[in-house]
Design a protein around this motif. Sequence first.
Motif, mmCIF file in Angstrom:
data_model
loop_
_atom_site.group_PDB
_atom_site.id
_atom_site.type_symbol
_atom_site.label_atom_id
_atom_site.label_comp_id
_atom_site.label_asym_id
_atom_site.label_seq_id
_atom_site.Cartn_x
_atom_site.Cartn_y
_atom_site.Cartn_z
ATOM 1 N N ASN A 213 5.874 7.347 -1.975
ATOM 2 C CA ASN A 213 4.770 6.924 -2.830
ATOM 3 C C ASN A 213 4.826 7.614 -4.183
ATOM 4 N N ASP A 214 5.097 8.929 -4.173
ATOM 5 C CA ASP A 214 5.138 9.694 -5.425
ATOM 6 C C ASP A 214 6.270 9.223 -6.334
ATOM 7 N N GLU A 215 7.423 8.908 -5.744
ATOM 8 C CA GLU A 215 8.599 8.575 -6.550
ATOM 9 C C GLU A 215 8.665 7.102 -6.928
ATOM 10 N N HIS A 216 8.121 6.241 -6.075
ATOM 11 C CA HIS A 216 8.276 4.806 -6.324
ATOM 12 C C HIS A 216 6.950 4.063 -6.418
ATOM 13 N N GLY A 217 5.837 4.761 -6.237
ATOM 14 C CA GLY A 217 4.529 4.120 -6.311
ATOM 15 C C GLY A 217 4.035 3.675 -4.943
ATOM 16 N N HIS A 218 2.719 3.504 -4.835
ATOM 17 C CA HIS A 218 2.121 3.158 -3.538
ATOM 18 C C HIS A 218 2.542 1.772 -3.058
ATOM 19 N N GLN A 219 3.030 0.965 -3.957
ATOM 20 C CA GLN A 219 3.461 -0.366 -3.542
ATOM 21 C C GLN A 219 4.602 -0.278 -2.536
ATOM 22 N N ILE A 220 5.551 0.641 -2.773
ATOM 23 C CA ILE A 220 6.666 0.782 -1.832
ATOM 24 C C ILE A 220 6.181 1.383 -0.520
ATOM 25 N N GLY A 221 5.194 2.310 -0.605
ATOM 26 C CA GLY A 221 4.633 2.883 0.615
ATOM 27 C C GLY A 221 3.950 1.833 1.473
ATOM 28 N N ASP A 222 3.155 0.987 0.824
ATOM 29 C CA ASP A 222 2.491 -0.095 1.549
ATOM 30 C C ASP A 222 3.514 -1.051 2.158
ATOM 31 N N LYS A 223 4.604 -1.265 1.419
ATOM 32 C CA LYS A 223 5.652 -2.164 1.917
ATOM 33 C C LYS A 223 6.287 -1.601 3.183
ATOM 34 N N CYS A 224 6.493 -0.272 3.211
ATOM 35 C CA CYS A 224 7.054 0.368 4.408
ATOM 36 C C CYS A 224 6.097 0.241 5.590
ATOM 37 N N ILE A 225 4.818 0.446 5.327
ATOM 38 C CA ILE A 225 3.814 0.372 6.395
ATOM 39 C C ILE A 225 3.744 -1.039 6.966
ATOM 40 N N ILE A 226 3.688 -2.032 6.090
ATOM 41 C CA ILE A 226 3.616 -3.422 6.536
ATOM 42 C C ILE A 226 4.890 -3.814 7.284
ATOM 43 N N THR A 227 6.034 -3.336 6.780
ATOM 44 C CA THR A 227 7.312 -3.636 7.439
ATOM 45 C C THR A 227 7.328 -3.092 8.856
ATOM 46 N N LEU A 228 6.900 -1.843 9.031
ATOM 47 C CA LEU A 228 6.883 -1.263 10.372
ATOM 48 C C LEU A 228 5.933 -2.030 11.280
ATOM 49 N N ALA A 229 4.754 -2.401 10.774
ATOM 50 C CA ALA A 229 3.808 -3.174 11.587
ATOM 51 C C ALA A 229 4.439 -4.486 12.044
ATOM 52 N N ASN A 230 5.174 -5.144 11.152
ATOM 53 C CA ASN A 230 5.835 -6.402 11.512
ATOM 54 C C ASN A 230 6.917 -6.185 12.565
ATOM 55 N N VAL A 231 7.670 -5.085 12.428
ATOM 56 C CA VAL A 231 8.715 -4.774 13.403
ATOM 57 C C VAL A 231 8.098 -4.486 14.768
ATOM 58 N N LEU A 232 6.992 -3.770 14.779
ATOM 59 C CA LEU A 232 6.309 -3.477 16.039
ATOM 60 C C LEU A 232 5.864 -4.771 16.726
ATOM 61 N N GLN A 233 5.265 -5.664 15.971
ATOM 62 C CA GLN A 233 4.789 -6.923 16.553
ATOM 63 C C GLN A 233 5.946 -7.773 17.070
ATOM 64 N N ALA A 234 7.082 -7.701 16.379
ATOM 65 C CA ALA A 234 8.238 -8.498 16.786
ATOM 66 C C ALA A 234 8.892 -7.960 18.053
ATOM 67 N N ASN A 235 8.732 -6.668 18.338
ATOM 68 C CA ASN A 235 9.438 -6.045 19.452
ATOM 69 C C ASN A 235 8.550 -5.719 20.648
ATOM 70 N N CYS A 236 7.252 -5.898 20.504
ATOM 71 C CA CYS A 236 6.331 -5.581 21.599
ATOM 72 C C CYS A 236 5.856 -6.852 22.299
ATOM 73 N N ARG A 237 5.382 -6.669 23.529
ATOM 74 C CA ARG A 237 4.815 -7.789 24.264
ATOM 75 C C ARG A 237 3.422 -8.112 23.739
#
Length: 326
Positions: A213-237
């Motif tokens: 977040n500090d180096e690239h802005g909160h936009q990249i941080g939010d992108k990482c969070i959303i990406t992980l949430a999507n990966v979790l939904q794709a791999n969980c029952r």
Amino acid sequence: MVDNQACLSRSQQKVIDLDKWQQTVDLIAELFGSACGTIVQLRQNEFNVVVASQNEDNFLSRNDSWSWDLNSFCRKIIETKKALNVQEALSDADWKLSPPVVEGKIRSYCGLPIFWPDGELFGTICIIDIKATEHSLTLIKLLEQFCRLITADLKMLRDYQEIRDLALTDELTGIHNRRGLSFLGEQRIKEARRAKQNIGFVYIDIDHLKRANDEHGHQIGDKCIITLANVLQANCRESDIIARIGGDEFIIMTYFSDEDDNEHHLEKLALRILGGYNSAVSEFDTNEITSLSYGYRAFHHEHLPILEEMIAQTDQLMYQNKNSKR
């Protein structure tokens, strides 16, 4: 959101007072002098009686049901989205050969469609009689008013569920928040004890999210969070509980119905998530990507601690994994 296909007469919801609906159909039967006043729900290609008047000559009861395929008066209302008033079924060309008339007792029918607040059809409110009946315009207007009151109740149910969903859901990712995990997790523990199911947790933390977040802005941080949430939904029952419980911390709560190596299953799940996340963030337009730390733990159904204790134990294992990288 409210599940429109859930059976309202058997549901555990406490928002709509079905006793009030019962009083409504009892009053309908009394005012119209009819054999039956009823509210019917259409769900899963089946009509289900939510409430039916309790007068002595009534021939319908709560939870009675019939198939959509039956040529019924209720189906006609749903198909046309309009009121239906049949005063003498035996002399009506459209109805004199229908099963409810030929095989049943119905001789007259008056009904209106009931809608969910978004315009989707809920079902019907009906006056049914075993004798030919001419329904007055005044009584039909009264039926329309009852119909509006029922729709208002359905709106209240939907509004309540939407507010509850907002309270249990993480705004950024759309998955559960800590409150949602607590609410659903406690239910899952009770179910697991009753069904003798083991419970498993995977605790995941995004490494160096603050630095990203500090180096690239909160936009990249939010992108990482959303990406992980999507990966979790794709791999969980679908039955797994997935929650974001902190800025960069996520939990999966799952269950096992057998005595297999539950820890092995949890490890495979964690590694799938790690691989999916690393693959997704490698495409980000930055020189540095975040990684994941994780911990997992299985709990036997005979020795299930409280929810917070299970989370805390899995959290410690995650930190052991994080510290091993330093």
